[in-house]
Motif scaffolding. Structure first.
Motif, PDB file in Angstrom:
ATOM      1  N   GLY A  84     -56.317  23.391   0.132  1.00  0.00           N
ATOM      2  CA  GLY A  84     -56.656  24.541  -0.698  1.00  0.00           C
ATOM      3  C   GLY A  84     -55.507  25.513  -0.918  1.00  0.00           C
ATOM      4  N   TYR A  85     -54.360  25.278  -0.275  1.00  0.00           N
ATOM      5  CA  TYR A  85     -53.235  26.208  -0.470  1.00  0.00           C
ATOM      6  C   TYR A  85     -52.620  25.968  -1.834  1.00  0.00           C
ATOM      7  N   VAL A  86     -52.454  27.037  -2.586  1.00  0.00           N
ATOM      8  CA  VAL A  86     -51.811  26.970  -3.897  1.00  0.00           C
ATOM      9  C   VAL A  86     -50.598  27.893  -3.833  1.00  0.00           C
ATOM     10  N   PRO A  87     -49.382  27.331  -4.007  1.00  0.00           N
ATOM     11  CA  PRO A  87     -48.197  28.188  -3.960  1.00  0.00           C
ATOM     12  C   PRO A  87     -48.257  29.252  -5.052  1.00  0.00           C
ATOM     13  N   PRO A  88     -47.740  30.429  -4.779  1.00  0.00           N
ATOM     14  CA  PRO A  88     -47.761  31.475  -5.806  1.00  0.00           C
ATOM     15  C   PRO A  88     -46.910  31.064  -6.994  1.00  0.00           C
ATOM     16  N   SER A  89     -47.366  31.414  -8.189  1.00  0.00           N
ATOM     17  CA  SER A  89     -46.576  31.100  -9.389  1.00  0.00           C
ATOM     18  C   SER A  89     -45.468  32.122  -9.523  1.00  0.00           C
ATOM     19  N   GLU A  90     -44.371  31.676 -10.097  1.00  0.00           N
ATOM     20  CA  GLU A  90     -43.207  32.568 -10.221  1.00  0.00           C
ATOM     21  C   GLU A  90     -43.187  33.243 -11.561  1.00  0.00           C
TER      22      GLU A  90
END
Length: 90
Positions: A84-90
């Motif tokens: 469920g971890y979604v990296p933050p968008s840049e």
């Protein structure tokens, strides 16, 4: 000038850790073979694993699991990921 170390994760000379991140021989080994950026990346991964998998650091099995994941991460081998971890968008 900051000291450098040949990082086993990134396979290049990078900034060294200022002190051993763990006690004993394991901490010395990490300081001599892992760069500061690689260690910081591991700390973020470790935090996600602890939080998402609800690891109890008082449990010896959970600590052993995390140490195994650390070695795998630093050696560029497959590791578990926090579901469920979604990296933050840049």
């Amino acid at each position: 000038m900051a000291q450098t170390v040949f990082c086993r994760k990134y396979q290049q000379e990078l900034e060294a850790l200022p002190f051993p991140p763990l006690p004993g021989a394991k901490g010395q080994e990490i300081q001599q073979t892992v760069s500061k950026p690689a260690w910081e990346e591991w700390q973020a991964q470790q935090t996600r694993l602890i939080n998402e998998k609800h690891l109890n650091m008082l449990d010896p099995d959970n600590r052993a699991y995390l140490l195994d994941q650390m070695e795998r991460f630093l050696d560029n081998r497959d590791t578990d990921h926090a579901e469920g971890y979604v990296p933050p968008s840049e």
